[in-house]
Design a protein around this motif. Structure first.
Motif, short mmCIF file in Angstrom:
data_model
loop_
_atom_site.label_atom_id
_atom_site.label_comp_id
_atom_site.label_asym_id
_atom_site.label_seq_id
_atom_site.Cartn_x
_atom_site.Cartn_y
_atom_site.Cartn_z
N GLU A 130 73.45 -10.87 2.70
CA GLU A 130 74.69 -10.27 2.21
C GLU A 130 74.61 -9.90 0.74
O GLU A 130 75.05 -8.83 0.33
CB GLU A 130 75.86 -11.24 2.43
CG GLU A 130 76.32 -11.32 3.86
CD GLU A 130 77.63 -12.11 3.99
OE1 GLU A 130 78.31 -12.26 2.95
OE2 GLU A 130 77.94 -12.56 5.09
N LEU A 188 79.35 -7.61 6.55
CA LEU A 188 79.74 -8.66 7.49
C LEU A 188 78.80 -8.74 8.69
O LEU A 188 78.66 -9.81 9.30
CB LEU A 188 81.17 -8.43 7.99
CG LEU A 188 82.28 -8.64 6.95
CD1 LEU A 188 83.64 -8.25 7.54
CD2 LEU A 188 82.30 -10.08 6.46
N THR A 189 78.18 -7.64 9.03
CA THR A 189 77.26 -7.63 10.18
C THR A 189 75.87 -8.11 9.81
O THR A 189 75.05 -8.34 10.69
CB THR A 189 77.16 -6.22 10.78
OG1 THR A 189 76.71 -5.30 9.77
CG2 THR A 189 78.49 -5.75 11.32
N LEU A 198 85.61 0.16 3.13
CA LEU A 198 85.75 -0.58 4.39
C LEU A 198 84.46 -0.56 5.20
O LEU A 198 84.07 -1.57 5.80
CB LEU A 198 86.90 0.01 5.22
CG LEU A 198 88.31 -0.15 4.63
CD1 LEU A 198 89.34 0.55 5.51
CD2 LEU A 198 88.66 -1.62 4.46
N LEU A 199 83.81 0.59 5.23
CA LEU A 199 82.54 0.70 5.95
C LEU A 199 81.49 -0.22 5.34
O LEU A 199 80.71 -0.87 6.05
CB LEU A 199 82.06 2.15 5.93
CG LEU A 199 80.81 2.47 6.77
CD1 LEU A 199 81.08 2.22 8.24
CD2 LEU A 199 80.38 3.94 6.55
N SER A 200 81.46 -0.28 4.00
CA SER A 200 80.52 -1.16 3.32
C SER A 200 80.80 -2.62 3.65
O SER A 200 79.88 -3.42 3.85
CB SER A 200 80.60 -0.95 1.80
OG SER A 200 80.25 0.38 1.46
N LYS A 201 82.08 -2.97 3.74
CA LYS A 201 82.46 -4.35 4.07
C LYS A 201 82.01 -4.70 5.48
O LYS A 201 81.49 -5.79 5.72
CB LYS A 201 83.98 -4.51 3.94
CG LYS A 201 84.46 -5.94 4.18
CD LYS A 201 83.89 -6.90 3.13
CE LYS A 201 84.43 -8.31 3.30
NZ LYS A 201 83.89 -9.24 2.28
N ILE A 202 82.21 -3.76 6.40
CA ILE A 202 81.77 -3.99 7.79
C ILE A 202 80.26 -4.18 7.85
O ILE A 202 79.76 -5.06 8.56
CB ILE A 202 82.20 -2.81 8.68
CG1 ILE A 202 83.72 -2.78 8.82
CG2 ILE A 202 81.55 -2.92 10.06
CD1 ILE A 202 84.25 -1.55 9.52
N LEU A 203 79.54 -3.36 7.07
CA LEU A 203 78.08 -3.46 7.05
C LEU A 203 77.63 -4.82 6.51
O LEU A 203 76.73 -5.45 7.08
CB LEU A 203 77.49 -2.33 6.20
CG LEU A 203 75.97 -2.28 6.08
CD1 LEU A 203 75.33 -2.12 7.45
CD2 LEU A 203 75.53 -1.14 5.16
#
Length: 287
Positions: free
Chosen positions: A48, A41-42, A34-39
């Motif tokens: 990306e 997306l930002t 989840l943290l990787s996905k947030i990173l």
């Protein structure tokens, strides 16, 4: 020996510490994804793809996770909980009672080793499976689903487990003595962290000779496996390519194939760890 192993496995299934560790391990994998996905997306849209590749967050990459800090660090939790579980046998006089019943030290030790391997396998498999599921949902599988890719999932996981057990087996050397609890927990994690940093330096290709030597370490090899999608990749020599923009500055050709390097070093180190642990166990005086 059979009854002893059954008893040890039963204790492992009922042990609350091991169950807590397993859930923490799974939770950390989910948090990482989840943290990787947030990173991702930002990041800007044009960054990306490169960020996703750097984080190795596809389902297949997360299934074939490793012990390095740029891989799945959940596996670093295994020495903590498994060491605590094993050390309890010394604290509650379980081992002393086994000796009184008539089991030999060799039988007791190798029963502990078998249980250690099985519990470690369950932890690593659970972490890999959760990584595969969540990684595939959020980032995609990472390659075309095919027989070759499935074969790589199986072979890659088995090789990753062997590589991971170098760290996990190191913990057993200390876990067989209750006075070494802290060392059994801290040292594997510290060594994994240090060698992961060494791997990152080697991957930068600052020194050809240094990179070739580090390519024999499990921390380097486990990251190599993360980037493979075919079993055939195991039998092709790896190349570290250093680029400046689009231009290739130099290429470092690593010795042997990834499979050969893994099988040349990992089994030897694991056997040595088990042997050292055995002789330490033989010297313990039980009261």
């Amino acid at each position: 020996m059979k009854n002893l192993l059954k008893s040890d496995l039963f204790r492992a299934r009922k042990d609350k510490v091991l169950w807590i560790g397993l859930f923490v391990c799974i939770g950390l994998v989910i948090f990482q994804v989840l943290l990787s996905k947030i990173l991702v997306l930002t990041m800007a849209s044009d960054a990306e793809e490169s960020i996703s590749g750097l984080l190795a967050v596809s389902g297949m990459a997360l299934w074939s996770n490793g012990v390095s800090i740029n891989g799945n660090t959940a596996q670093l939790l295994v020495p903590i909980f498994v060491t605590i579980f094993i050390v309890k046998e010394f604290s509650d006089r379980t081992i002393r009672n086994k000796l009184i019943i008539g089991y030999s030290r060799s039988q007791i030790y190798f029963s502990i080793i078998i249980v250690h391997i099985i519990v470690s396998f369950v932890y690593v498999f659970a972490a890999s499976l959760i990584g595969l599921i969540f990684g595939s949902i959020l980032f995609g599988f990472g390659t075309t689903v095919s027989g070759e890719a499935i074969a790589m999932l199986i072979v890659g996981f088995l090789l990753q487990f062997i590589l991971s057990y170098i760290v996990l087996g190191f913990a057993i050397v200390f876990a067989i003595n209750k006075q070494s609890l802290i060392l059994g927990i801290i040292l594997p994690i510290a060594i994994a962290f240090v060698f992961s940093i060494i791997y990152l330096v080697a991957a930068m290709g600052l020194s050809d000779g240094f990179s070739k030597v580090v390519s024999f370490s499990n921390f380097y090899q486990t990251t190599e496996l993360q980037n493979m999608t075919s079993v055939s990749d195991l039998f092709v020599k790896s190349v570290i390519t250093i680029k400046d923009g689009e231009e290739t500055v130099k290429s470092i050709y690593l010795p042997l194939t990834p499979f050969a390097r893994i099988m040349l070093t990992a089994p030897i180190i694991i056997v040595l760890e088990i042997i050292i642990g055995y002789f330490r166990f033989k010297k313990i005086q039980f009261k």
